[in-house]
Design a protein around this motif. Structure first.
Motif, PDB file in Angstrom:
ATOM      1  N   GLU B 173      14.839  34.677 -27.222  1.00 52.94           N
ATOM      2  CA  GLU B 173      13.929  33.572 -26.888  1.00 52.94           C
ATOM      3  C   GLU B 173      14.272  33.000 -25.522  1.00 52.94           C
ATOM      4  O   GLU B 173      13.401  32.738 -24.688  1.00 52.94           O
ATOM      5  CB  GLU B 173      14.051  32.445 -27.927  1.00 52.94           C
ATOM      6  N   LEU B 174      15.573  32.807 -25.300  1.00 57.15           N
ATOM      7  CA  LEU B 174      16.016  32.227 -24.043  1.00 57.15           C
ATOM      8  C   LEU B 174      15.661  33.147 -22.876  1.00 57.15           C
ATOM      9  O   LEU B 174      15.155  32.703 -21.836  1.00 57.15           O
ATOM     10  CB  LEU B 174      17.520  31.971 -24.082  1.00 57.15           C
ATOM     11  N   LEU B 175      15.894  34.432 -23.072  1.00 51.41           N
ATOM     12  CA  LEU B 175      15.560  35.403 -22.024  1.00 51.41           C
ATOM     13  C   LEU B 175      14.086  35.293 -21.651  1.00 51.41           C
ATOM     14  O   LEU B 175      13.716  35.250 -20.472  1.00 51.41           O
ATOM     15  CB  LEU B 175      15.874  36.824 -22.520  1.00 51.41           C
ATOM     16  N   LYS B 176      13.233  35.193 -22.681  1.00 50.39           N
ATOM     17  CA  LYS B 176      11.800  35.140 -22.405  1.00 50.39           C
ATOM     18  C   LYS B 176      11.405  33.830 -21.725  1.00 50.39           C
ATOM     19  O   LYS B 176      10.527  33.815 -20.865  1.00 50.39           O
ATOM     20  CB  LYS B 176      11.012  35.339 -23.709  1.00 50.39           C
ATOM     21  N   SER B 177      12.082  32.736 -22.104  1.00 48.25           N
ATOM     22  CA  SER B 177      11.680  31.470 -21.459  1.00 48.25           C
ATOM     23  C   SER B 177      12.186  31.348 -20.024  1.00 48.25           C
ATOM     24  O   SER B 177      11.782  30.421 -19.322  1.00 48.25           O
ATOM     25  CB  SER B 177      12.073  30.244 -22.284  1.00 48.25           C
ATOM     26  N   THR B 178      13.028  32.289 -19.568  1.00 46.51           N
ATOM     27  CA  THR B 178      13.419  32.237 -18.145  1.00 46.51           C
ATOM     28  C   THR B 178      12.200  32.372 -17.241  1.00 46.51           C
ATOM     29  O   THR B 178      12.242  31.951 -16.088  1.00 46.51           O
ATOM     30  CB  THR B 178      14.407  33.357 -17.775  1.00 46.51           C
ATOM     31  N   ALA B 179      11.101  32.935 -17.761  1.00 43.90           N
ATOM     32  CA  ALA B 179       9.896  33.087 -16.944  1.00 43.90           C
ATOM     33  C   ALA B 179       9.362  31.726 -16.481  1.00 43.90           C
ATOM     34  O   ALA B 179       8.622  31.633 -15.506  1.00 43.90           O
ATOM     35  CB  ALA B 179       8.825  33.841 -17.725  1.00 43.90           C
ATOM     36  N   LEU B 180       9.776  30.657 -17.185  1.00 49.66           N
ATOM     37  CA  LEU B 180       9.315  29.317 -16.805  1.00 49.66           C
ATOM     38  C   LEU B 180       9.924  28.821 -15.500  1.00 49.66           C
ATOM     39  O   LEU B 180       9.379  27.923 -14.856  1.00 49.66           O
ATOM     40  CB  LEU B 180       9.660  28.309 -17.914  1.00 49.66           C
ATOM     41  N   VAL B 181      11.066  29.400 -15.107  1.00 53.69           N
ATOM     42  CA  VAL B 181      11.799  28.806 -13.986  1.00 53.69           C
ATOM     43  C   VAL B 181      11.081  28.965 -12.646  1.00 53.69           C
ATOM     44  O   VAL B 181      11.413  28.284 -11.680  1.00 53.69           O
ATOM     45  CB  VAL B 181      13.244  29.347 -13.859  1.00 53.69           C
ATOM     46  N   SER B 182      10.090  29.863 -12.623  1.00 54.84           N
ATOM     47  CA  SER B 182       9.327  29.990 -11.372  1.00 54.84           C
ATOM     48  C   SER B 182       8.628  28.660 -11.050  1.00 54.84           C
ATOM     49  O   SER B 182       8.362  28.359  -9.894  1.00 54.84           O
ATOM     50  CB  SER B 182       8.306  31.114 -11.493  1.00 54.84           C
ATOM     51  N   LEU B 183       8.379  27.862 -12.095  1.00 55.64           N
ATOM     52  CA  LEU B 183       7.689  26.591 -11.892  1.00 55.64           C
ATOM     53  C   LEU B 183       8.577  25.559 -11.208  1.00 55.64           C
ATOM     54  O   LEU B 183       8.101  24.520 -10.762  1.00 55.64           O
ATOM     55  CB  LEU B 183       7.195  26.046 -13.233  1.00 55.64           C
ATOM     56  N   ILE B 184       9.871  25.820 -11.150  1.00 52.92           N
ATOM     57  CA  ILE B 184      10.734  24.932 -10.362  1.00 52.92           C
ATOM     58  C   ILE B 184      11.324  25.703  -9.177  1.00 52.92           C
ATOM     59  O   ILE B 184      12.496  25.539  -8.843  1.00 52.92           O
ATOM     60  CB  ILE B 184      11.838  24.253 -11.202  1.00 52.92           C
ATOM     61  N   THR B 185      10.493  26.556  -8.580  1.00 47.06           N
ATOM     62  CA  THR B 185      10.777  27.201  -7.287  1.00 47.06           C
ATOM     63  C   THR B 185      11.724  28.389  -7.327  1.00 47.06           C
ATOM     64  O   THR B 185      12.102  28.900  -6.280  1.00 47.06           O
ATOM     65  CB  THR B 185      11.369  26.206  -6.239  1.00 47.06           C
ATOM     66  N   LEU B 186      12.152  28.857  -8.529  1.00 51.81           N
ATOM     67  CA  LEU B 186      13.083  29.986  -8.546  1.00 51.81           C
ATOM     68  C   LEU B 186      12.314  31.304  -8.587  1.00 51.81           C
ATOM     69  O   LEU B 186      11.260  31.407  -9.206  1.00 51.81           O
ATOM     70  CB  LEU B 186      14.006  29.892  -9.761  1.00 51.81           C
ATOM     71  N   THR B 187      12.871  32.308  -7.932  1.00 52.80           N
ATOM     72  CA  THR B 187      12.213  33.601  -7.860  1.00 52.80           C
ATOM     73  C   THR B 187      12.818  34.566  -8.864  1.00 52.80           C
ATOM     74  O   THR B 187      13.624  35.418  -8.528  1.00 52.80           O
ATOM     75  CB  THR B 187      12.320  34.186  -6.432  1.00 52.80           C
ATOM     76  N   ASP B 188      12.442  34.411 -10.121  1.00 56.15           N
ATOM     77  CA  ASP B 188      12.958  35.297 -11.166  1.00 56.15           C
ATOM     78  C   ASP B 188      12.088  36.544 -11.244  1.00 56.15           C
ATOM     79  O   ASP B 188      11.187  36.738 -10.426  1.00 56.15           O
ATOM     80  CB  ASP B 188      12.977  34.556 -12.505  1.00 56.15           C
ATOM     81  N   LEU B 189      12.357  37.372 -12.228  1.00 57.11           N
ATOM     82  CA  LEU B 189      11.629  38.642 -12.363  1.00 57.11           C
ATOM     83  C   LEU B 189      10.119  38.431 -12.466  1.00 57.11           C
ATOM     84  O   LEU B 189       9.338  39.070 -11.767  1.00 57.11           O
ATOM     85  CB  LEU B 189      12.165  39.388 -13.598  1.00 57.11           C
ATOM     86  N   ALA B 190       9.696  37.504 -13.334  1.00 55.25           N
ATOM     87  CA  ALA B 190       8.260  37.300 -13.541  1.00 55.25           C
ATOM     88  C   ALA B 190       7.585  36.802 -12.266  1.00 55.25           C
ATOM     89  O   ALA B 190       6.488  37.249 -11.910  1.00 55.25           O
ATOM     90  CB  ALA B 190       8.040  36.297 -14.681  1.00 55.25           C
ATOM     91  N   PHE B 191       8.257  35.879 -11.560  1.00 54.73           N
ATOM     92  CA  PHE B 191       7.664  35.318 -10.350  1.00 54.73           C
ATOM     93  C   PHE B 191       7.595  36.356  -9.240  1.00 54.73           C
ATOM     94  O   PHE B 191       6.599  36.466  -8.517  1.00 54.73           O
ATOM     95  CB  PHE B 191       8.475  34.104  -9.892  1.00 54.73           C
ATOM     96  N   LYS B 192       8.661  37.144  -9.121  1.00 61.18           N
ATOM     97  CA  LYS B 192       8.696  38.218  -8.127  1.00 61.18           C
ATOM     98  C   LYS B 192       7.501  39.158  -8.345  1.00 61.18           C
ATOM     99  O   LYS B 192       6.836  39.586  -7.398  1.00 61.18           O
ATOM    100  CB  LYS B 192      10.012  38.990  -8.295  1.00 61.18           C
ATOM    101  N   ALA B 193       7.238  39.466  -9.615  1.00 61.12           N
ATOM    102  CA  ALA B 193       6.131  40.361  -9.936  1.00 61.12           C
ATOM    103  C   ALA B 193       4.800  39.755  -9.505  1.00 61.12           C
ATOM    104  O   ALA B 193       3.965  40.435  -8.883  1.00 61.12           O
ATOM    105  CB  ALA B 193       6.118  40.635 -11.440  1.00 61.12           C
ATOM    106  N   GLN B 194       4.623  38.466  -9.787  1.00 60.92           N
ATOM    107  CA  GLN B 194       3.372  37.807  -9.377  1.00 60.92           C
ATOM    108  C   GLN B 194       3.200  37.829  -7.871  1.00 60.92           C
ATOM    109  O   GLN B 194       2.124  38.111  -7.354  1.00 60.92           O
ATOM    110  CB  GLN B 194       3.360  36.354  -9.845  1.00 60.92           C
ATOM    111  N   GLN B 195       4.286  37.516  -7.162  1.00 62.94           N
ATOM    112  CA  GLN B 195       4.253  37.532  -5.685  1.00 62.94           C
ATOM    113  C   GLN B 195       3.800  38.889  -5.169  1.00 62.94           C
ATOM    114  O   GLN B 195       2.895  39.009  -4.351  1.00 62.94           O
ATOM    115  CB  GLN B 195       5.651  37.258  -5.127  1.00 62.94           C
TER     116      GLN B 195
END
Ligand SMILES: Nc1ncnc2c1ncn2[C@@H]1O[C@H](COP(=O)(O)OP(=O)(O)OP(=O)(O)O)[C@@H](O)[C@H]1O
Ligand SMILES: [Mg+2]
Lengths: 259, 242
Positions: B173-195
């Motif tokens: 669950e925690l791993l999946k919710s890391t996708a939320l961190v893009s909303l506070i400016t972090l470039t995680d895997l999900a955000f990188k993909a969107q970019q």
């Protein structure tokens, strides 16, 4: 000091809500005395042992161990409920063996026997192991030291539990129907061990039992409990041979018929 | 599912990633995505450690703490279970600075996710402790152990086994919710993909790789926890299976 009773229940009562389980119990047990407690189901036998082991609190009265209050402590000449430090100091003199063994399943027989000597008494591992090996040998399990509880028969588990309790060098040992959970053919080996520690150790022993034959042969005194009170007590020859109370006679008759 | 099946799936997923990486249409995106994955892993690992620490502390406080401690732990658990991880992230990152408490985005991510999952974890720990047979406590008292000695040596080792599978779920669950961190400016895997998707519009290769990378990470967690469970329960049930 020596004529001080080892254990004294002084007018002790125990209630669960509206249910009075023990009603003003007074009982003195001498040093080295072997006392059996018998009586019908629900008469409060287990509760007596559990209160002495401090597994249950009491509602009234005081329990004394070697002239020192267990449930209370002296504060300016008055007895106030004991704190945990006081309880632990006094209860170090008491050990207990349970009907359901309660061995630690994640530890071998040896580890079960050295755990408390090391963590509680601060013994060195080598000393604790030497002592435990002696005790496991005494209960006939020198070959099973490395076995886990799940690898042992009920009778063997109960013998480990006896060795584990003795490893803490108690002065008082409590046994609560320690053979009731065993297959009939395993009862003998556990009773044999209890007989032996009764002979070899200067222990005060208090046991709840349904084994009338054993109580008769082993104890100095038998107490018959009925509805939270000692209804009759005396040497086994008297209590079994010539019971005075009608309830005792009824109970013994019923037990004899069943057995 | 057996541990072998899981390892098989992990190997297969890695093989597919390797195979795709031989094609430039895929390998083009791999370095950037792996960079994002690294941040995701860092947050997930540190957040999980924090979650375990908080879960154990809160459970012990609620079970055995003095009244103020018990109260504090209850408030913590109810607040972090009762509000969403997203709201907690925003609070720590945007609201607290208004009151003078400024933390960098990475710290906030670890704190928010760790505290959030720790609140759920405390229930797991509490339940597992309460499920240990009462006879184990009684035997420990009869051996005159202190409360701390009982917990550390007798109760927690037995409760531990029962805690492992539910903690495995919480870590995922925690791993999946890391996708939320893009909303506070972090470039995680999900955000990188969107970019990358926005700038190249190569949706299929990018999100195929993203899916595979998340799968590898969660399989690794599941396998690790299964392994731990087998090791731990071996000690408890030696000979029982025979
Ligand atoms: N935790 C508890 N809450 C409420 N009642 C209890 C509790 N423990 C024991 N009792 C009650 O106290 C009474 C005495 O119980 P106890 O276990 O001492 O009996 P016993 O003489 O040992 O019986 P047995 O031979 O069946 O073991 C019973 O009526 C029992 O139902
Ligand atoms: Mg009983």
């Amino acid at each position: 000091m020596t004529d001080q009773p080892m254990v004294r229940f002084d007018n002790v009562s125990k209630r669960y809500g509206a249910l009075t389980v023990l009603d003003g119990l007074s009982l003195d047990i001498a040093r080295g005395e072997k006392v059996s407690i018998i009586g019908p189901s629900g008469s409060g036998k287990t509760t007596v042992l559990r209160m002495l082991m401090t597994l249950e609190t009491i509602n009234d009265g005081v329990i004394w161990v070697e002239g020192e209050p267990l449930t209370h402590m002296d504060k300016g000449g008055k007895l106030v409920p004991a704190n945990l430090g006081h309880i632990r100091r006094v209860r170090a003199k008491i050990g207990m063996v349970f009907q359901s063994f309660n061995l630690f399943p994640h530890m071998s027989a040896m580890a079960n026997c050295i755990e408390a000597p090391m963590t509680v008494l601060g013994m060195k591992r080598a000393d604790a192991e030497a002592r435990a090996a002696e005790l496991l040998d005494m209960v006939g399990l020198s070959q099973k030291k490395a076995h886990y509880p799940s690898q042992l028969s009920g009778g063997q588990q109960q013998r480990v539990a006896i060795a584990r309790a003795l490893a803490m060098r108690p002065k008082i040992m409590l046994f609560d129907e320690v053979t009731s959970a065993l297959d009939p053919e395993l009862v003998g080996e556990v009773l044999q061990v209890i007989r032996q520690i009764g002979r070899e150790h200067d222990l005060t022993m208090l046991m709840v039992t349904h084994q009338m034959g054993f109580a008769k042969e082993f104890s100095d005194r038998v107490c018959f409990f009925y509805q939270g009170k000692i209804c009759e007590q005396g040497p086994p020859s008297e209590l079994f041979g010539a019971p005075k109370n009608e309830r005792t006679r009824q109970f013994l008759r019923a037990v004899l018929e069943a057995g | 599912m057996g541990i072998r099946t899981l390892v098989g799936m992990l190997v297969a997923a890695l093989a597919v990633i390797g195979l795709l990486a031989t094609q430039t249409s895929y390998s083009l995106f791999l370095p950037g995505l792996l960079q994002g994955a690294l941040l995701t892993i860092e947050i997930a690992v540190l957040g999980s450690v924090l979650a375990v620490v908080m879960g154990v502390l809160a459970a012990l406080a609620r079970l055995y703490g003095a009244a103020p401690l018990r109260w504090l732990a209850t408030v913590y658990v109810e607040i972090f279970r009762g509000t969403s991880a997203l709201v907690q992230l925003f609070w720590l990152f945007f609201v607290l600075p208004q009151f003078g408490l400024l933390m960098d985005a990475f710290t906030v991510a670890v704190l928010a996710l760790g505290l959030n999952v720790g609140a759920y974890g405390s229930e797991v720990v509490r339940g597992a402790i309460l499920a240990v047979a009462p006879g184990q406590w009684e035997a420990s008292i009869a051996l005159n152990m202190s409360r701390a000695q009982m917990l550390r040596r007798i109760i927690l080792p037995q409760a531990f086994v029962a805690m492992i599978p539910p903690w495995g779920n919480l870590f995922i669950e925690l791993l999946k919710s890391t996708a939320l961190v893009s909303l506070i400016t972090l470039t995680d895997l999900a955000f990188k993909a969107q970019q990358m998707n926005q700038s190249t519009l190569k949706t299929v290769p990018i999100f195929t790789l993203v899916l595979l990378i998340y799968l590898v990470m969660s399989l690794a967690i599941t396998i690790g926890m299964r392994f731990l469970e087998q090791r731990a329960s071996a000690g408890l049930s030696r000979g029982r299976a025979a």
